[in-house]
Design a protein around this motif. Structure first.
Motif, PDB file in Angstrom:
ATOM      1  N   ARG A 105      -1.354   0.108  96.039  1.00  0.00           N
ATOM      2  CA  ARG A 105      -1.616  -1.278  96.424  1.00  0.00           C
ATOM      3  C   ARG A 105      -1.882  -2.147  95.194  1.00  0.00           C
ATOM      4  O   ARG A 105      -1.402  -3.281  95.105  1.00  0.00           O
ATOM      5  N   THR A 106      -2.625  -1.598  94.231  1.00  0.00           N
ATOM      6  CA  THR A 106      -2.938  -2.360  93.015  1.00  0.00           C
ATOM      7  C   THR A 106      -1.672  -2.706  92.246  1.00  0.00           C
ATOM      8  O   THR A 106      -1.476  -3.851  91.813  1.00  0.00           O
ATOM      9  N   ASP A 107      -0.785  -1.701  92.076  1.00  0.00           N
ATOM     10  CA  ASP A 107       0.459  -1.951  91.348  1.00  0.00           C
ATOM     11  C   ASP A 107       1.396  -2.866  92.130  1.00  0.00           C
ATOM     12  O   ASP A 107       2.147  -3.646  91.541  1.00  0.00           O
ATOM     13  N   ARG A 108       1.359  -2.779  93.457  1.00  0.00           N
ATOM     14  CA  ARG A 108       2.201  -3.650  94.278  1.00  0.00           C
ATOM     15  C   ARG A 108       1.785  -5.121  94.105  1.00  0.00           C
ATOM     16  O   ARG A 108       2.630  -6.014  93.970  1.00  0.00           O
ATOM     17  N   GLU A 109       0.465  -5.367  94.097  1.00  0.00           N
ATOM     18  CA  GLU A 109      -0.032  -6.726  93.889  1.00  0.00           C
ATOM     19  C   GLU A 109       0.314  -7.217  92.488  1.00  0.00           C
ATOM     20  O   GLU A 109       0.696  -8.370  92.293  1.00  0.00           O
ATOM     21  N   ARG A 110       0.214  -6.322  91.533  1.00  0.00           N
ATOM     22  CA  ARG A 110       0.550  -6.679  90.147  1.00  0.00           C
ATOM     23  C   ARG A 110       2.029  -7.020  90.019  1.00  0.00           C
ATOM     24  O   ARG A 110       2.411  -7.986  89.339  1.00  0.00           O
ATOM     25  N   ALA A 111       2.884  -6.231  90.682  1.00  0.00           N
ATOM     26  CA  ALA A 111       4.319  -6.502  90.641  1.00  0.00           C
ATOM     27  C   ALA A 111       4.657  -7.814  91.338  1.00  0.00           C
ATOM     28  O   ALA A 111       5.527  -8.569  90.889  1.00  0.00           O
ATOM     29  N   GLN A 112       3.965  -8.104  92.437  1.00  0.00           N
ATOM     30  CA  GLN A 112       4.182  -9.364  93.150  1.00  0.00           C
ATOM     31  C   GLN A 112       3.809 -10.554  92.273  1.00  0.00           C
ATOM     32  O   GLN A 112       4.513 -11.570  92.231  1.00  0.00           O
ATOM     33  N   HIS A 113       2.699 -10.426  91.546  1.00  0.00           N
ATOM     34  CA  HIS A 113       2.274 -11.493  90.635  1.00  0.00           C
ATOM     35  C   HIS A 113       3.278 -11.667  89.501  1.00  0.00           C
ATOM     36  O   HIS A 113       3.633 -12.794  89.123  1.00  0.00           O
ATOM     37  N   ALA A 114       3.758 -10.542  88.948  1.00  0.00           N
ATOM     38  CA  ALA A 114       4.748 -10.619  87.863  1.00  0.00           C
ATOM     39  C   ALA A 114       6.036 -11.268  88.361  1.00  0.00           C
ATOM     40  O   ALA A 114       6.662 -12.071  87.651  1.00  0.00           O
ATOM     41  N   LEU A 115       6.444 -10.952  89.591  1.00  0.00           N
ATOM     42  CA  LEU A 115       7.651 -11.554  90.162  1.00  0.00           C
ATOM     43  C   LEU A 115       7.473 -13.062  90.326  1.00  0.00           C
ATOM     44  O   LEU A 115       8.394 -13.845  90.049  1.00  0.00           O
ATOM     45  N   ARG A 127      11.074 -20.300  95.276  1.00  0.00           N
ATOM     46  CA  ARG A 127      10.863 -18.845  95.317  1.00  0.00           C
ATOM     47  C   ARG A 127       9.524 -18.474  94.695  1.00  0.00           C
ATOM     48  O   ARG A 127       8.852 -17.543  95.144  1.00  0.00           O
ATOM     49  N   ALA A 128       9.112 -19.220  93.659  1.00  0.00           N
ATOM     50  CA  ALA A 128       7.799 -18.968  93.058  1.00  0.00           C
ATOM     51  C   ALA A 128       6.690 -19.262  94.052  1.00  0.00           C
ATOM     52  O   ALA A 128       5.711 -18.512  94.159  1.00  0.00           O
ATOM     53  N   GLU A 129       6.832 -20.360  94.794  1.00  0.00           N
ATOM     54  CA  GLU A 129       5.825 -20.712  95.798  1.00  0.00           C
ATOM     55  C   GLU A 129       5.692 -19.616  96.848  1.00  0.00           C
ATOM     56  O   GLU A 129       4.576 -19.216  97.211  1.00  0.00           O
ATOM     57  N   ASP A 130       6.831 -19.100  97.333  1.00  0.00           N
ATOM     58  CA  ASP A 130       6.797 -18.038  98.332  1.00  0.00           C
ATOM     59  C   ASP A 130       6.134 -16.782  97.778  1.00  0.00           C
ATOM     60  O   ASP A 130       5.314 -16.143  98.452  1.00  0.00           O
ATOM     61  N   ALA A 131       6.466 -16.438  96.520  1.00  0.00           N
ATOM     62  CA  ALA A 131       5.871 -15.242  95.911  1.00  0.00           C
ATOM     63  C   ALA A 131       4.370 -15.417  95.685  1.00  0.00           C
ATOM     64  O   ALA A 131       3.591 -14.479  95.876  1.00  0.00           O
ATOM     65  N   LEU A 132       3.967 -16.596  95.310  1.00  0.00           N
ATOM     66  CA  LEU A 132       2.545 -16.852  95.078  1.00  0.00           C
ATOM     67  C   LEU A 132       1.759 -16.863  96.386  1.00  0.00           C
ATOM     68  O   LEU A 132       0.602 -16.428  96.425  1.00  0.00           O
ATOM     69  N   ARG A 133       2.368 -17.354  97.441  1.00  0.00           N
ATOM     70  CA  ARG A 133       1.703 -17.365  98.747  1.00  0.00           C
ATOM     71  C   ARG A 133       1.376 -15.942  99.213  1.00  0.00           C
ATOM     72  O   ARG A 133       0.402 -15.724  99.933  1.00  0.00           O
ATOM     73  N   ARG A 134       2.192 -14.971  98.815  1.00  0.00           N
ATOM     74  CA  ARG A 134       1.983 -13.577  99.208  1.00  0.00           C
ATOM     75  C   ARG A 134       0.786 -12.939  98.504  1.00  0.00           C
ATOM     76  O   ARG A 134       0.397 -11.814  98.844  1.00  0.00           O
ATOM     77  N   LEU A 135       0.221 -13.649  97.536  1.00  0.00           N
ATOM     78  CA  LEU A 135      -0.910 -13.105  96.782  1.00  0.00           C
ATOM     79  C   LEU A 135      -2.254 -13.519  97.363  1.00  0.00           C
ATOM     80  O   LEU A 135      -3.301 -13.216  96.784  1.00  0.00           O
ATOM     81  N   GLU A 141      -5.426 -13.795  93.576  1.00  0.00           N
ATOM     82  CA  GLU A 141      -5.479 -14.992  94.405  1.00  0.00           C
ATOM     83  C   GLU A 141      -5.835 -16.243  93.601  1.00  0.00           C
ATOM     84  O   GLU A 141      -5.192 -17.284  93.740  1.00  0.00           O
ATOM     85  N   ALA A 142      -6.849 -16.142  92.738  1.00  0.00           N
ATOM     86  CA  ALA A 142      -7.278 -17.310  91.964  1.00  0.00           C
ATOM     87  C   ALA A 142      -6.165 -17.797  91.032  1.00  0.00           C
ATOM     88  O   ALA A 142      -5.894 -18.997  90.941  1.00  0.00           O
ATOM     89  N   GLN A 143      -5.494 -16.851  90.342  1.00  0.00           N
ATOM     90  CA  GLN A 143      -4.405 -17.236  89.448  1.00  0.00           C
ATOM     91  C   GLN A 143      -3.235 -17.826  90.231  1.00  0.00           C
ATOM     92  O   GLN A 143      -2.585 -18.777  89.784  1.00  0.00           O
ATOM     93  N   ALA A 144      -2.980 -17.252  91.413  1.00  0.00           N
ATOM     94  CA  ALA A 144      -1.878 -17.750  92.238  1.00  0.00           C
ATOM     95  C   ALA A 144      -2.141 -19.172  92.704  1.00  0.00           C
ATOM     96  O   ALA A 144      -1.236 -20.011  92.732  1.00  0.00           O
ATOM     97  N   ARG A 145      -3.373 -19.466  93.071  1.00  0.00           N
ATOM     98  CA  ARG A 145      -3.701 -20.815  93.524  1.00  0.00           C
ATOM     99  C   ARG A 145      -3.560 -21.833  92.400  1.00  0.00           C
ATOM    100  O   ARG A 145      -3.086 -22.959  92.618  1.00  0.00           O
ATOM    101  N   LEU A 146      -3.962 -21.454  91.199  1.00  0.00           N
ATOM    102  CA  LEU A 146      -3.792 -22.362  90.061  1.00  0.00           C
ATOM    103  C   LEU A 146      -2.309 -22.654  89.821  1.00  0.00           C
ATOM    104  O   LEU A 146      -1.921 -23.790  89.542  1.00  0.00           O
ATOM    105  N   ALA A 147      -1.490 -21.602  89.922  1.00  0.00           N
ATOM    106  CA  ALA A 147      -0.053 -21.791  89.729  1.00  0.00           C
ATOM    107  C   ALA A 147       0.537 -22.656  90.839  1.00  0.00           C
ATOM    108  O   ALA A 147       1.389 -23.514  90.596  1.00  0.00           O
ATOM    109  N   LEU A 148       0.084 -22.445  92.074  1.00  0.00           N
ATOM    110  CA  LEU A 148       0.550 -23.272  93.189  1.00  0.00           C
ATOM    111  C   LEU A 148       0.155 -24.732  92.985  1.00  0.00           C
ATOM    112  O   LEU A 148       0.930 -25.645  93.260  1.00  0.00           O
ATOM    113  N   LEU A 149      -1.060 -24.932  92.477  1.00  0.00           N
ATOM    114  CA  LEU A 149      -1.524 -26.295  92.223  1.00  0.00           C
ATOM    115  C   LEU A 149      -0.616 -26.983  91.208  1.00  0.00           C
ATOM    116  O   LEU A 149      -0.256 -28.154  91.363  1.00  0.00           O
TER     117      LEU A 149
END
Length: 385
Positions: A105-115, A127-135, A141-149
């Motif tokens: 699970r840890t590596d899957r989340e890491r791969a999702q973030h890298a994608l 596509r970045a928005e969709d990938a970030l939403r999955r985090l 989550e915190a890094q994904a929200r900053l990127a979404l912002l």
């Protein structure tokens, strides 16, 4: 039929020998594999340290081919592809990782973030928005929200940006009230551009309630009231600005002169400007005071004495240029050339400079066009910093 125990005695050594031989063969294969994979890995690391990225990529590809189950090598390879702007190859690496059923699970989340980072760097914002939403709900989550912002600000999707900022503030990731006020101001400007003044007015009042200390909402509210013909309400909004954010008053000094003249309260505006100028001298406050006195009974000569007072407090090429424009030199024939040279030299000093990246502009920006930082432009001009 009697069971012959001698077969057991003979079979045990044979079974032991076969087991030992099989283990030796497995150990030899394991040693060969372990020698081959680390060799390629360390060779790639050495290339990477020497900034030889092409050779490092080749070495990591070799290591991955020898041991396709090594997730760390996949991550290293994907990051290298992203750094080299080979986003398609980075995406393939990280999508391959996500397709594996044995990934933790840890590596899957890491791969999702890298994608998500791959898509973001490639400019594929959807596509970045969709990938970030999955985090959501993960360690990223915190890094994904900053990127979404950043995505929503870049695409000027202010309602979505406001929603993300609200979630981040609720999660105690920082104070986003001032940024929320900016989003509301941006939406208000959009409504005002389409003639929807009441909707714009409601949004600006909401922005003031969200961040009472923020200057922009009060300035935009004053401009809107002026547009609607409510000079007194505009003047009241600027009075609130002077109380809540006095450092930003220079940004609204010329607007204050206009609405005060329209409301017939030039003297009150003059008193306000002089009081704030005495506390913190600023070129825009100085120009506003001179404009009010020039239009009043004192006349241009008395008004221009403010430039001399300013020069007594602090050196200013801009103030000296303004004062000299109304003086007659001993040789009047050369005055136009002297004035032109001074104005040329002082023009860069009247710009605004971003405190974050140093980007200079003739006008004040609430969000820097260079680095996209909010409120990074001081209210004072370059000469005064």
């Amino acid at each position: 039929m009697e069971f012959d125990l001698s077969w057991i005695v003979l079979g045990l050594p044979i079974a032991f020998g076969l087991g030992w031989l099989a283990s030796r063969l497995d150990m030899r294969q394991l040693r060969e594999d372990s020698r081959r994979a680390p060799k390629a890995y360390f060779k790639g690391l050495n290339y990477l340290l020497n900034e030889q990225q092409d050779q490092a990529i080749d070495a990591f590809i070799e290591a991955v081919q020898n041991d396709p189950d090594t997730t760390e090598l996949h991550f290293a390879l994907g990051n290298l592809f992203r750094r080299r702007a080979e986003y398609n190859r980075a995406v393939r690496v990280h999508e391959h990782l996500l397709s594996r059923g044995d990934l933790s699970r840890t590596d899957r989340e890491r791969a999702q973030h890298a994608l998500a980072l791959d898509f973001l760097k490639a400019g594929l914002l959807d596509r970045a928005e969709d990938a970030l939403r999955r985090l959501e709900g993960t360690a990223f989550e915190a890094q994904a929200r900053l990127a979404l912002l950043a995505i929503y600000e870049r695409s000027r999707d202010w309602p979505q940006a406001s929603d993300i900022a609200r979630r981040m503030q609720a999660a105690q990731q920082g104070d986003f009230s001032t940024r929320q006020a900016h989003y509301l101001c941006e939406q208000a400007l959009g409504h005002a551009a389409h003639g929807e003044l009441d909707a714009a007015l409601a949004l600006l009042e909401q922005a003031i309630a969200t961040a009472p200390q923020a200057a922009r909402a009060r300035i935009e509210l004053a401009r809107l009231h002026q547009r609607m013909g409510h000079a007194q309400a505009a003047l009241q909004a600027l009075g609130g600005l002077a109380d809540a954010a006095p450092a930003a008053l220079p940004l609204a000094a010329s607007l204050l002169v206009e609405v005060a003249s329209q409301a017939g309260q030039a003297q009150q505006a003059h008193t306000l400007l002089v009081r704030h100028y005495e506390q913190m001298p600023a070129l825009d406050l100085l120009e506003a005071i001179v404009a009010l006195e020039t239009a009043g009974a004192q006349g241009a000569a008395a008004a221009r004495s403010w430039y001399v007072r300013h020069l007594e407090r602090e050196p200013s090429l801009v103030a000296a240029t303004r004062w000299l424009a109304g003086e007659e030199l001993a040789e009047p024939d050369v005055q136009p050339q002297v004035q032109r040279a001074l104005e040329h030299a002082s023009k860069p000093l009247t710009r605004y400079r971003c405190a974050a990246c140093g980007f200079e502009a003739r006008q004040h920006f609430w969000q820097c066009p260079g680095c996209q930082t909010w409120d990074s432009y001081p209210a004072r001009r370059v000469e005064e910093l």
